[in-house]
Design an enzyme around this catalytic site. Structure first.
Site, mmCIF file in Angstrom:
data_model
loop_
_atom_site.group_PDB
_atom_site.id
_atom_site.type_symbol
_atom_site.label_atom_id
_atom_site.label_comp_id
_atom_site.label_asym_id
_atom_site.label_seq_id
_atom_site.Cartn_x
_atom_site.Cartn_y
_atom_site.Cartn_z
ATOM 1 N N ARG A 23 0.810 -1.217 0.000
ATOM 2 C CA ARG A 23 0.000 0.000 0.000
ATOM 3 C C ARG A 23 0.842 1.265 0.000
ATOM 4 O O ARG A 23 0.368 2.346 -0.316
ATOM 5 C CB ARG A 23 -0.922 0.034 1.231
ATOM 6 N N GLU A 28 6.520 7.306 11.843
ATOM 7 C CA GLU A 28 6.261 8.367 12.808
ATOM 8 C C GLU A 28 7.340 9.420 12.600
ATOM 9 O O GLU A 28 8.508 9.173 12.866
ATOM 10 C CB GLU A 28 6.331 7.773 14.212
ATOM 11 N N GLN A 47 6.607 26.532 16.426
ATOM 12 C CA GLN A 47 6.270 27.061 15.106
ATOM 13 C C GLN A 47 6.715 26.079 14.040
ATOM 14 O O GLN A 47 7.815 25.538 14.109
ATOM 15 C CB GLN A 47 6.990 28.408 14.918
ATOM 16 N N ASP A 48 5.862 25.832 13.047
ATOM 17 C CA ASP A 48 6.198 25.007 11.896
ATOM 18 C C ASP A 48 6.250 25.898 10.660
ATOM 19 O O ASP A 48 5.406 26.781 10.487
ATOM 20 C CB ASP A 48 5.143 23.919 11.648
ATOM 21 N N ASN A 49 7.246 25.660 9.805
ATOM 22 C CA ASN A 49 7.396 26.414 8.554
ATOM 23 C C ASN A 49 7.560 25.432 7.403
ATOM 24 O O ASN A 49 8.081 24.324 7.592
ATOM 25 C CB ASN A 49 8.639 27.310 8.604
ATOM 26 N N ARG A 59 18.878 28.757 0.146
ATOM 27 C CA ARG A 59 18.319 29.557 1.233
ATOM 28 C C ARG A 59 19.327 29.436 2.376
ATOM 29 O O ARG A 59 19.331 28.445 3.098
ATOM 30 C CB ARG A 59 16.943 29.042 1.633
ATOM 31 N N HIS A 62 21.099 31.322 7.594
ATOM 32 C CA HIS A 62 20.275 32.145 8.480
ATOM 33 C C HIS A 62 20.340 31.665 9.927
ATOM 34 O O HIS A 62 20.541 30.489 10.189
ATOM 35 C CB HIS A 62 18.815 32.112 8.018
ATOM 36 N N LYS A 72 16.019 23.966 15.375
ATOM 37 C CA LYS A 72 15.152 23.542 14.271
ATOM 38 C C LYS A 72 15.254 22.038 14.076
ATOM 39 O O LYS A 72 16.326 21.446 14.248
ATOM 40 C CB LYS A 72 15.568 24.227 12.966
ATOM 41 N N HIS A 119 21.880 28.080 9.573
ATOM 42 C CA HIS A 119 21.288 26.983 8.815
ATOM 43 C C HIS A 119 20.972 27.438 7.392
ATOM 44 O O HIS A 119 20.618 28.594 7.164
ATOM 45 C CB HIS A 119 19.988 26.524 9.499
ATOM 46 N N TYR A 132 10.108 22.527 8.483
ATOM 47 C CA TYR A 132 10.885 22.592 9.714
ATOM 48 C C TYR A 132 10.087 23.107 10.895
ATOM 49 O O TYR A 132 9.216 23.943 10.755
ATOM 50 C CB TYR A 132 12.184 23.372 9.546
ATOM 51 N N GLU A 143 17.316 38.522 13.605
ATOM 52 C CA GLU A 143 17.813 37.679 12.518
ATOM 53 C C GLU A 143 19.221 38.072 12.104
ATOM 54 O O GLU A 143 19.614 39.231 12.154
ATOM 55 C CB GLU A 143 16.863 37.683 11.322
ATOM 56 N N ASP A 170 19.638 37.355 0.461
ATOM 57 C CA ASP A 170 20.734 36.439 0.795
ATOM 58 C C ASP A 170 22.026 36.800 0.069
ATOM 59 O O ASP A 170 23.118 36.535 0.568
ATOM 60 C CB ASP A 170 20.346 34.992 0.485
#
Length: 181
Positions: A23, A28, A47-49, A59, A62, A72, A119, A132, A143, A170
């Site tokens: 299937r 998890e 927080q999720d991004n 990217r 940062h 993260k 990162h 993340y 930042e 960047d």
């Protein structure tokens, strides 16, 4: 799930137990209790991004400083990226060193990056969806960033410079020596 600490203390590669049959598969991807046990500390993600990018998009690099620093837990939902963490902890024996891990929908690996690290990632496949979790909320005033191609860091992004797509923001990040600390 198995966690393997990288050469950078506190930075872990996590590999899930994947159950496959005709299937498809199941695994998890996150369990607070197991995660905390594996890395040896309690982390409260708040927080999720998620981002979507095309091949060559970089990217990087940062971070957030002070009370707004972020840990993260990153992974790729679709595609393939080279994910990079740079140790910014001045008292660390691996200060200024980095790890580069390929994360993909196939290998399902995750990288845990503790506070005190920069990162970034570059997309190696045609497209990639990157996800993340962060343990602190984003704060614009806190930042910081380092230019992705700083010669002092010697990061091999695995793509030719001509293939890289860098945002205006960047592209003007400072060198490591002049980065916000």
């Amino acid at each position: 799930m198995v966690a393997k600490e990288t050469k950078l203390k506190g930075c872990f590669v996590l590999e899930p137990s994947v159950f496959e049959d005709k299937r498809g598969y199941f695994f998890e991807s996150y369990n607070q209790k197991k995660f905390d046990e594996l890395i040896g500390q309690k982390v409260n993600f708040v927080q999720d991004n998620q981002s979507f990018s095309t091949k060559g998009v970089i990217r990087a690099l940062h971070y957030q400083i002070g009370e707004h620093a972020q840990a993260k837990l990153v992974r790729v939902l679709q595609g393939r990226v080279l994910d990079v963490a740079v140790d910014l902890r001045k008292d660390s024996p691996t200060f200024k060193e980095h790890v580069a891990i390929e994360l993909s929908e196939e290998n399902k690996k995750q990288l845990y990056i503790p506070r005190g690290f920069a990162h970034g990632f570059v997309v190696l496949s045609d497209t990639a969806s990157f996800f993340y979790k962060c343990d602190n909320f984003y704060n614009k005033e806190a930042e910081g960033g380092i230019i992705y191609n700083d010669p002092e860091l010697k990061i091999n992004w695995k793509l030719d410079t001509k293939e890289l797509i860098v945002s205006e923001k960047d592209a003007i990040l400072p060198m490591f020596k002049k980065a916000k600390s």
